[in-house]
Design an enzyme around this catalytic site. Structure first.
Site, short mmCIF file in Angstrom:
data_model
loop_
_atom_site.label_atom_id
_atom_site.label_comp_id
_atom_site.label_asym_id
_atom_site.label_seq_id
_atom_site.Cartn_x
_atom_site.Cartn_y
_atom_site.Cartn_z
N ARG A 1 0.83 -1.20 0.00
CA ARG A 1 0.00 0.00 0.00
C ARG A 1 0.86 1.25 0.00
NH1 ARG A 1 -3.86 2.57 4.02
NH2 ARG A 1 -5.42 3.53 2.69
N HIS B 1 0.66 4.20 -2.80
CA HIS B 1 0.39 5.60 -2.45
C HIS B 1 1.57 6.49 -2.78
CE1 HIS B 1 -3.37 5.36 0.29
NE2 HIS B 1 -3.38 4.38 -0.60
N ASP B 2 2.78 5.97 -2.66
CA ASP B 2 3.94 6.77 -3.04
C ASP B 2 3.92 7.05 -4.54
OD1 ASP B 2 6.36 8.15 -2.80
OD2 ASP B 2 7.51 6.37 -3.34
N ASN C 1 -3.87 8.81 3.63
CA ASN C 1 -2.61 8.29 4.18
C ASN C 1 -2.72 7.87 5.63
OD1 ASN C 1 -1.05 8.51 1.94
ND2 ASN C 1 -0.38 10.59 2.40
N PRO D 1 -8.23 7.60 -5.28
CA PRO D 1 -9.64 7.21 -5.29
C PRO D 1 -10.05 6.55 -3.97
CG PRO D 1 -8.33 5.70 -6.64
CD PRO D 1 -7.41 6.80 -6.20
N HIS E 1 -5.14 -6.62 -2.74
CA HIS E 1 -6.09 -6.74 -1.63
C HIS E 1 -6.29 -8.19 -1.21
CE1 HIS E 1 -7.92 -2.48 -2.52
NE2 HIS E 1 -6.74 -2.42 -1.93
C1 HEM Z 1 -8.74 2.38 -6.77
C2 HEM Z 1 -7.78 1.80 -6.16
C3 HEM Z 1 -7.71 1.46 -4.69
C4 HEM Z 1 -8.57 1.76 -3.68
C5 HEM Z 1 -9.86 2.55 -3.74
C6 HEM Z 1 -8.02 1.17 -2.47
C7 HEM Z 1 -8.59 1.27 -1.22
C8 HEM Z 1 -8.09 0.71 -0.08
C9 HEM Z 1 -8.65 0.86 1.23
C10 HEM Z 1 -9.87 1.70 1.58
C11 HEM Z 1 -7.91 0.13 2.09
C12 HEM Z 1 -8.10 -0.03 3.59
C13 HEM Z 1 -7.15 0.89 4.29
C14 HEM Z 1 -7.20 0.82 5.78
O1 HEM Z 1 -8.25 0.56 6.36
O2 HEM Z 1 -6.16 1.02 6.39
C15 HEM Z 1 -6.86 -0.48 1.33
C16 HEM Z 1 -5.90 -1.29 1.86
C17 HEM Z 1 -4.88 -1.84 1.11
N1 HEM Z 1 -4.59 -1.56 -0.21
FE1 HEM Z 1 -5.75 -0.60 -1.52
N2 HEM Z 1 -6.87 0.53 -2.78
C18 HEM Z 1 -6.63 0.69 -4.12
C19 HEM Z 1 -5.56 0.21 -4.83
C20 HEM Z 1 -4.52 -0.50 -4.29
C21 HEM Z 1 -3.34 -0.89 -5.03
C22 HEM Z 1 -3.06 -0.57 -6.49
C23 HEM Z 1 -2.56 -1.58 -4.14
C24 HEM Z 1 -1.20 -2.20 -4.36
C25 HEM Z 1 -0.70 -2.57 -5.50
C26 HEM Z 1 -3.27 -1.63 -2.88
C27 HEM Z 1 -2.84 -2.30 -1.77
C28 HEM Z 1 -3.50 -2.30 -0.55
C29 HEM Z 1 -3.09 -3.13 0.57
C30 HEM Z 1 -1.99 -4.16 0.57
C31 HEM Z 1 -3.95 -2.82 1.62
C32 HEM Z 1 -3.89 -3.36 3.06
C33 HEM Z 1 -3.05 -2.37 3.86
C34 HEM Z 1 -2.71 -2.77 5.27
O3 HEM Z 1 -2.97 -3.90 5.70
O4 HEM Z 1 -2.15 -1.92 5.98
N3 HEM Z 1 -4.44 -0.95 -3.00
N4 HEM Z 1 -7.00 -0.11 0.01
C1 LIG Z 2 1.07 8.52 9.42
C2 LIG Z 2 0.44 9.86 9.43
O1 LIG Z 2 1.10 10.86 9.40
N1 LIG Z 2 -0.89 9.87 9.46
C3 LIG Z 2 -1.66 11.10 9.43
C4 LIG Z 2 -2.73 10.99 8.35
O2 LIG Z 2 -3.61 12.09 8.39
C5 LIG Z 2 -4.26 12.34 9.62
C6 LIG Z 2 -5.16 13.54 9.47
O3 LIG Z 2 -6.00 13.38 8.36
C7 LIG Z 2 -3.22 12.55 10.73
O4 LIG Z 2 -3.86 12.71 11.96
C8 LIG Z 2 -2.28 11.35 10.78
O5 LIG Z 2 -1.29 11.57 11.73
#
Ligand code: HEM
Ligand SMILES: CC(=O)N[C@H]1CO[C@H](CO)[C@@H](O)[C@@H]1O
Ligand SMILES: *[C@@H]1O[C@H](CO)[C@@H](O)[C@H](O)[C@H]1NC(C)=O
Ligand SMILES: *[C@@H]1O[C@H](CO)[C@@H](O)[C@H](O)[C@H]1NC(C)=O
Ligand SMILES: *[C@@H]1O[C@H](CO)[C@@H](O)[C@H](O)[C@H]1NC(C)=O
Ligand SMILES: *[C@@H]1O[C@H](CO)[C@@H](O)[C@H](O)[C@H]1NC(C)=O
Ligand SMILES: *[C@@H]1O[C@H](CO)[C@@H](O)[C@H](O)[C@H]1NC(C)=O
Length: 317
Positions: A56, A60-61, A88, A154, A184
């Site tokens: 992730r 994002h980077d 983020n 997005p 995911h």
């Molecule tokens: C339209 C594209 C995407 C959307 C809307 C999206 C949305 C999200 C959301 C809402 C989460 C949950 C975050 C949280 O609760 O902390 C998530 C987690 C994650 N996303 Fe996506 N994502 C997208 C594309 C991607 C892509 C392209 C990758 C990697 C190639 C990715 C990898 C991940 C991973 C690995 C997690 C789990 C993160 C964790 O366990 O900390 N996502 N994503």
């Molecule tokens: C890791 C980090 O800096 N997270 C920040 C993401 O944004 C919120 C506010 O929207 C901050 O409170 C978090 O510290």
């Protein structure tokens, strides 16, 4: 043959601005890739969810000002960085990148960029989780800007065609997008990213009909008391980098709405069923798509800098 010797001439003169290349640090820091791998390995054995964190973080980077580690910059006293932008909020793994950077600085200082550390860490963590072990080019330089206003990612409620606009703008096509969302298959999601699906979906008074009711009930148990609680994105094999995510969405067991849409939208459904039935095909495609993700708007040659500390820009001389 003039044409031939001309192209030979171009070939032997090294370009002023280098491109990304495999083994970029071969002569300047031969241990670079193994140092990163060791740090990731140690972390993975402690916490296998680190694979999801780096995936992730890398996404994002790269989607904000290119893969230049702008996401790692901490806010300055009077100036916020990308990290504070709400998408983020839940990106994690920063401390592990710091560890790798420290170890790299001890061995070959000011040589390996933070952007390459993220790229290599993601690659290694994917392989450790059972995903493809691919060769990835390096030579990225670190960016000089980190601004929360640049963050435009997005959200999970976006449509397939809406999401595609974001990916297309970065040179990534529909099939590659479906492939990358296969990430995911690991990691967590906070309830607030999908709790709208669990009740009164779009004002209907009932949960999202495209979610398996058993899953609705299960998620609701976790989410109703606390929207900040987390659930696995792939309920079946959450730490394993496999194609099961696609099988889950075919069973109406996608957590994020966009993920579920991939199985339902007829522009993506056939790719989804192809990956669900062929794990090798998914892994090969995923490796290629990651290399592409990692090359978005990179800084190379003399652009940017090699940061000494991934969290702060180098002081100006
Ligand atoms: C339209 C594209 C995407 C959307 C809307 C999206 C949305 C999200 C959301 C809402 C989460 C949950 C975050 C949280 O609760 O902390 C998530 C987690 C994650 N996303 Fe996506 N994502 C997208 C594309 C991607 C892509 C392209 C990758 C990697 C190639 C990715 C990898 C991940 C991973 C690995 C997690 C789990 C993160 C964790 O366990 O900390 N996502 N994503
Ligand atoms: C890791 C980090 O800096 N997270 C920040 C993401 O944004 C919120 C506010 O929207 C901050 O409170 C978090 O510290
Ligand atoms: C991936 O392949 C490289 C090169 O063959 C190897 O050094 C590394 O240990 C492999 N990674 C994993 C996690 O197996
Ligand atoms: C601070 O502001 C400048 C100019 O607006 C910007 O280029 C820089 O990246 C910002 N971020 C940080 C964390 O310094
Ligand atoms: C979700 O849980 C709440 C609180 O326990 C309950 O009132 C509601 O009926 C549940 N909804 C579904 C769809 O299970
Ligand atoms: C809700 O869940 C989050 C994340 O697990 C936790 O930090 C927080 O303390 C919980 N809040 C309540 C009221 O239980
Ligand atoms: C996709 O779905 C739409 C509406 O449901 C339908 O009209 C169209 O023919 C479908 N296209 C394909 C390629 O299946």
């Amino acid at each position: 043959n003039l044409g031939h010797s001309y192209s030979l001439f171009l070939f032997v003169i090294p370009p002023v601005l280098a491109n990304l290349q495999v083994d970029f640090y071969k002569s300047t820091c031969p241990q670079a890739e193994s140092i990163v791998q060791q740090v990731v390995k140690n972390e993975f054995s402690r916490d296998p969810s680190i694979t999801a964190a780096f995936l992730r973080m890398h996404f994002h980077d790269c989607f904000v000002r290119g893969c230049g580690a702008s996401i790692l910059i901490d806010s300055a006293k009077k100036n916020s960085s990308e990290k504070i932008a709400s998408p983020n909020q839940t990106v994690r793994g920063y401390e592990v990148i710091d560890k790798a950077k420290k170890s790299l600085e001890d061995t070959c200082s000011t040589t390996v960029s933070c952007a390459d550390i993220i790229t290599l860490a993601a690659r290694d963590a994917i392989a450790l989780a059972g995903g493809p072990n691919y060769t990835v080019p390096t030579g990225r330089r670190d960016g000089l800007v980190s601004n929360p206003d640049d963050v435009n990612l997005p959200g999970p409620g976006i449509s397939v065609s809406g999401a595609l606009q974001f990916f297309k703008a970065k040179g990534i096509d529909l099939n590659e997008m479906v492939t990358l969302l296969g990430a995911h298959t690991v990691g967590f999601a906070r309830c607030f990213f999908f709790s709208n699906r669990l009740s009164n979906f779009r004002g209907s008074g009932v949960p999202d009909p495209s979610m398996d009711p058993t899953l609705v009930a299960k998620l609701n148990k976790t989410c109703a008391p606390n929207v900040s609680a987390t659930v696995f994105l792939d309920h079946n094999t959450f730490f394993s980098f496999d194609n099961k995510f696609y099988n889950q969405i075919l069973l109406k067991r996608g957590i994020l709405q966009l993920d579920q849409e991939l199985a339902l939208d007829n522009s993506t459904a056939s790719t989804v069923s192809g990956f669900a039935s062929n794990g090798i095909r998914f892994q090969n495609n995923f490796a290629k798509a990651m290399v592409k993700l990692g090359s978005i708007e990179v800084l190379v040659g003399k652009a940017g800098e090699i940061r000494n500390n991934c969290r702060v820009f180098n002081p100006a001389n």
